[in-house]
Design a protein around this motif. Structure first.
Motif, PDB file in Angstrom:
ATOM      1  N   ARG A   9       0.923  -1.241   0.081  1.00  0.00           N
ATOM      2  CA  ARG A   9      -0.211   0.139  -0.052  1.00  0.00           C
ATOM      3  C   ARG A   9       0.885   1.335  -0.078  1.00  0.00           C
ATOM      4  NH1 ARG A   9      -3.516  -0.792   4.347  1.00  0.00           N
ATOM      5  NH2 ARG A   9      -5.053  -1.880   2.838  1.00  0.00           N
ATOM      6  N   GLN A  10       1.911   1.112   0.819  1.00  0.00           N
ATOM      7  CA  GLN A  10       2.792   2.539   0.797  1.00  0.00           C
ATOM      8  C   GLN A  10       3.492   2.628  -0.399  1.00  0.00           C
ATOM      9  OE1 GLN A  10       5.634   1.643   4.363  1.00  0.00           O
ATOM     10  NE2 GLN A  10       3.671   2.449   5.604  1.00  0.00           N
ATOM     11  N   GLY A  11       3.965   1.247  -1.105  1.00  0.00           N
ATOM     12  CA  GLY A  11       4.769   1.779  -2.194  1.00  0.00           C
ATOM     13  C   GLY A  11       3.671   2.122  -3.445  1.00  0.00           C
ATOM     14  N   ILE A  12       2.395   1.809  -3.360  1.00  0.00           N
ATOM     15  CA  ILE A  12       1.443   2.243  -4.201  1.00  0.00           C
ATOM     16  C   ILE A  12       1.294   3.766  -4.329  1.00  0.00           C
ATOM     17  CG2 ILE A  12      -0.932   2.065  -5.304  1.00  0.00           C
ATOM     18  CD1 ILE A  12       0.506  -0.195  -6.342  1.00  0.00           C
ATOM     19  N   GLU A  13       1.168   4.148  -2.853  1.00  0.00           N
ATOM     20  CA  GLU A  13       0.804   5.413  -2.761  1.00  0.00           C
ATOM     21  C   GLU A  13       1.996   6.357  -2.726  1.00  0.00           C
ATOM     22  OE1 GLU A  13      -1.119   8.541  -1.006  1.00  0.00           O
ATOM     23  OE2 GLU A  13      -1.994   6.444  -0.875  1.00  0.00           O
ATOM     24  N   LEU A  14       3.384   5.789  -2.806  1.00  0.00           N
ATOM     25  CA  LEU A  14       4.664   6.689  -3.361  1.00  0.00           C
ATOM     26  C   LEU A  14       4.386   6.700  -4.784  1.00  0.00           C
ATOM     27  CD1 LEU A  14       7.263   5.141  -1.189  1.00  0.00           C
ATOM     28  CD2 LEU A  14       6.591   7.367  -1.061  1.00  0.00           C
ATOM     29  N   ILE A  15       3.832   5.930  -5.549  1.00  0.00           N
ATOM     30  CA  ILE A  15       3.935   5.808  -6.897  1.00  0.00           C
ATOM     31  C   ILE A  15       3.193   6.731  -7.592  1.00  0.00           C
ATOM     32  CG2 ILE A  15       3.563   4.485  -9.295  1.00  0.00           C
ATOM     33  CD1 ILE A  15       4.920   2.142  -7.764  1.00  0.00           C
ATOM     34  N   TYR A  16       1.780   6.678  -6.711  1.00  0.00           N
ATOM     35  CA  TYR A  16       0.743   7.698  -6.980  1.00  0.00           C
ATOM     36  C   TYR A  16       1.182   9.093  -6.972  1.00  0.00           C
ATOM     37  CZ  TYR A  16      -3.675  10.305  -6.691  1.00  0.00           C
ATOM     38  OH  TYR A  16      -4.810  11.215  -6.874  1.00  0.00           O
ATOM     39  N   ASN A  17       1.757   9.300  -5.724  1.00  0.00           N
ATOM     40  CA  ASN A  17       2.319  10.774  -5.562  1.00  0.00           C
ATOM     41  C   ASN A  17       3.352  11.225  -6.366  1.00  0.00           C
ATOM     42  OD1 ASN A  17       0.661  11.145  -3.397  1.00  0.00           O
ATOM     43  ND2 ASN A  17       2.156  10.299  -1.945  1.00  0.00           N
ATOM     44  N   LYS A  18       4.244  10.188  -6.775  1.00  0.00           N
ATOM     45  CA  LYS A  18       5.132  10.835  -7.926  1.00  0.00           C
ATOM     46  C   LYS A  18       4.594  11.070  -9.226  1.00  0.00           C
ATOM     47  CE  LYS A  18       9.724   8.801  -9.337  1.00  0.00           C
ATOM     48  NZ  LYS A  18      10.537   7.711  -9.258  1.00  0.00           N
ATOM     49  N   PHE A  19       3.765  10.283  -9.601  1.00  0.00           N
ATOM     50  CA  PHE A  19       2.736  10.235 -10.808  1.00  0.00           C
ATOM     51  C   PHE A  19       2.008  11.825 -10.784  1.00  0.00           C
ATOM     52  CE2 PHE A  19      -0.557   9.855 -13.944  1.00  0.00           C
ATOM     53  CZ  PHE A  19       0.217   9.565 -15.106  1.00  0.00           C
ATOM     54  N   ILE A  20       1.450  12.103  -9.697  1.00  0.00           N
ATOM     55  CA  ILE A  20       0.719  13.428  -9.546  1.00  0.00           C
ATOM     56  C   ILE A  20       1.697  14.508  -9.709  1.00  0.00           C
ATOM     57  CG2 ILE A  20      -0.601  14.660  -7.857  1.00  0.00           C
ATOM     58  CD1 ILE A  20      -2.064  12.649  -9.073  1.00  0.00           C
ATOM     59  N   GLY A  21       2.909  14.387  -9.085  1.00  0.00           N
ATOM     60  CA  GLY A  21       3.958  15.473  -9.091  1.00  0.00           C
ATOM     61  C   GLY A  21       4.524  15.377 -10.774  1.00  0.00           C
ATOM     62  N   PHE A  22       4.484  14.357 -11.342  1.00  0.00           N
ATOM     63  CA  PHE A  22       4.825  14.478 -12.706  1.00  0.00           C
ATOM     64  C   PHE A  22       4.008  15.257 -13.549  1.00  0.00           C
ATOM     65  CE2 PHE A  22       3.875  12.567 -17.012  1.00  0.00           C
ATOM     66  CZ  PHE A  22       5.201  12.732 -17.484  1.00  0.00           C
ATOM     67  N   LEU A  23       2.619  14.875 -13.341  1.00  0.00           N
ATOM     68  CA  LEU A  23       1.543  15.690 -14.080  1.00  0.00           C
ATOM     69  C   LEU A  23       1.706  17.169 -13.531  1.00  0.00           C
ATOM     70  CD1 LEU A  23      -1.384  13.332 -13.520  1.00  0.00           C
ATOM     71  CD2 LEU A  23      -0.415  13.693 -15.512  1.00  0.00           C
ATOM     72  N   ALA A  24       1.864  17.578 -12.507  1.00  0.00           N
ATOM     73  CA  ALA A  24       1.947  18.978 -11.888  1.00  0.00           C
ATOM     74  C   ALA A  24       3.203  19.639 -12.722  1.00  0.00           C
ATOM     75  CB  ALA A  24       1.986  19.171 -10.320  1.00  0.00           C
ATOM     76  N   ALA A  25       4.290  18.953 -12.837  1.00  0.00           N
ATOM     77  CA  ALA A  25       5.463  19.501 -13.434  1.00  0.00           C
ATOM     78  C   ALA A  25       5.034  19.557 -14.894  1.00  0.00           C
ATOM     79  CB  ALA A  25       6.703  18.344 -13.453  1.00  0.00           C
ATOM     80  N   ASN A  26       4.067  19.076 -15.444  1.00  0.00           N
ATOM     81  CA  ASN A  26       3.851  19.380 -16.963  1.00  0.00           C
ATOM     82  C   ASN A  26       2.604  20.045 -17.117  1.00  0.00           C
ATOM     83  OD1 ASN A  26       5.689  17.777 -18.811  1.00  0.00           O
ATOM     84  ND2 ASN A  26       5.354  16.053 -17.077  1.00  0.00           N
ATOM     85  N   ASP A  27       2.225  20.980 -15.893  1.00  0.00           N
ATOM     86  CA  ASP A  27       1.031  21.786 -15.654  1.00  0.00           C
ATOM     87  C   ASP A  27      -0.325  21.283 -15.858  1.00  0.00           C
ATOM     88  OD1 ASP A  27       0.420  24.528 -15.279  1.00  0.00           O
ATOM     89  OD2 ASP A  27       0.324  24.988 -17.364  1.00  0.00           O
ATOM     90  N   VAL A  28      -0.272  19.846 -15.693  1.00  0.00           N
ATOM     91  CA  VAL A  28      -1.583  19.217 -15.599  1.00  0.00           C
ATOM     92  C   VAL A  28      -2.283  19.165 -14.324  1.00  0.00           C
ATOM     93  CG1 VAL A  28      -2.774  17.081 -16.109  1.00  0.00           C
ATOM     94  CG2 VAL A  28      -0.972  17.605 -17.624  1.00  0.00           C
ATOM     95  N   LYS A  29      -3.541  19.739 -14.028  1.00  0.00           N
ATOM     96  CA  LYS A  29      -4.123  20.030 -12.786  1.00  0.00           C
ATOM     97  C   LYS A  29      -5.312  19.237 -12.598  1.00  0.00           C
ATOM     98  CE  LYS A  29      -1.611  24.130 -11.711  1.00  0.00           C
ATOM     99  NZ  LYS A  29      -1.427  24.939 -12.858  1.00  0.00           N
ATOM    100  N   VAL A  30      -5.882  18.785 -11.517  1.00  0.00           N
ATOM    101  CA  VAL A  30      -7.023  18.092 -11.230  1.00  0.00           C
ATOM    102  C   VAL A  30      -8.191  19.456 -11.193  1.00  0.00           C
ATOM    103  CG1 VAL A  30      -8.421  16.881  -9.897  1.00  0.00           C
ATOM    104  CG2 VAL A  30      -6.212  16.103 -10.166  1.00  0.00           C
ATOM    105  N   ILE A  31      -9.257  19.218 -11.635  1.00  0.00           N
ATOM    106  CA  ILE A  31     -10.428  20.188 -11.627  1.00  0.00           C
ATOM    107  C   ILE A  31     -10.984  19.955 -10.416  1.00  0.00           C
ATOM    108  CG2 ILE A  31     -12.719  21.203 -12.632  1.00  0.00           C
ATOM    109  CD1 ILE A  31     -11.677  20.142 -15.400  1.00  0.00           C
ATOM    110  N   ASP A  32     -11.052  21.003  -9.423  1.00  0.00           N
ATOM    111  CA  ASP A  32     -11.647  20.584  -8.208  1.00  0.00           C
ATOM    112  C   ASP A  32     -13.282  20.725  -8.340  1.00  0.00           C
ATOM    113  OD1 ASP A  32     -11.763  20.352  -5.493  1.00  0.00           O
ATOM    114  OD2 ASP A  32     -11.984  22.839  -5.226  1.00  0.00           O
ATOM    115  N   THR A  33     -13.780  19.797  -7.726  1.00  0.00           N
ATOM    116  CA  THR A  33     -15.398  19.430  -7.710  1.00  0.00           C
ATOM    117  C   THR A  33     -15.867  19.439  -6.524  1.00  0.00           C
ATOM    118  OG1 THR A  33     -15.148  17.130  -7.750  1.00  0.00           O
ATOM    119  CG2 THR A  33     -15.207  18.338  -9.951  1.00  0.00           C
TER     120      THR A  33
END
Length: 198
Positions: free
Chosen positions: A124-148
């Motif tokens: 679970r912790q490994g998956i969480e780390l990968i997920y956070n890294k992926f979200i960081g990758f998206l943010a670095a490329n100016d991709v953001k989640v639309i807040d709902t």
């Protein structure tokens, strides 16, 4: 005396005739001079006009040459710009995929770890780390989640999949998000799929 009178009468018509001839000759000479001057003036005006025509023809030829050169330059510029755009799109896609490869490596390590371990918490912790890294990758490329969360329904950001009776205070608000939406810079690349209160 009568001879003198006759002489005078004879001389007078001769003088008048000579005077007439002199006047006519002078007039003819003046007319001839005027004609020659007019002809000379016409010749000089013709020469001036011919010089202007030659000058204008030279200028037209220069302008046509300039136009052809500028058209060729613009054509070269257009080709070069199209080539650069194509290269930019190729290299931009290459950069994104290259930056994504470490995430693929992390997923492969996590997959191997899941097969070898029984410790669910570590997975679970490994998956969480990968997920956070992926979200960081998206943010670095100016991709953001639309807040709902508790947001007003906005057709520029959200796609309503259904409505739900939720009372007056929730009318026109997003009640639930079934699929997250994303923006790239200011542009929506995927709309959020939401349930809207009515």
């Amino acid at each position: 005396m009568a001879k003198n009178k006759d002489k005078k009468n004879v001389e007078q018509p001769i003088d008048n005739q000579v005077e007439k001839e002199v006047v006519e000759s002078t007039a003819n000479a003046e007319t001839q001079v005027a004609d020659e001057a007019a002809t000379t003036q016409e010749v000089s005006e013709t020469e001036v006009l011919q010089a202007k025509v030659a000058e204008l023809e030279t200028r037209v030829a220069e302008l046509e040459d300039l136009k052809l050169r500028q058209m060729a330059e613009f054509d070269n510029f257009r080709r070069r710009t199209n080539k650069e755009k194509l290269e930019l799109m190729t290299t931009a896609g290459e950069r994104i995929f290259k930056d994504m490869l470490p995430l693929v490596d992390d997923f492969e390590r996590a997959k191997d770890a899941m097969e070898k371990t029984d410790d669910i918490e570590a997975v679970r912790q490994g998956i969480e780390l990968i997920y956070n890294k992926f979200i960081g990758f998206l943010a670095a490329n100016d991709v953001k989640v639309i807040d709902t969360a508790d947001a007003d329904f906005n057709t520029d950001l959200h796609e309503a999949i259904t409505t739900f009776a939720a009372g007056e205070d929730k009318k026109g608000k997003v009640i639930d998000c079934t699929q997250k939406g994303y923006t790239l810079g200011e542009k929506v690349i995927r709309f959020s799929k939401v349930v809207v209160g009515e």
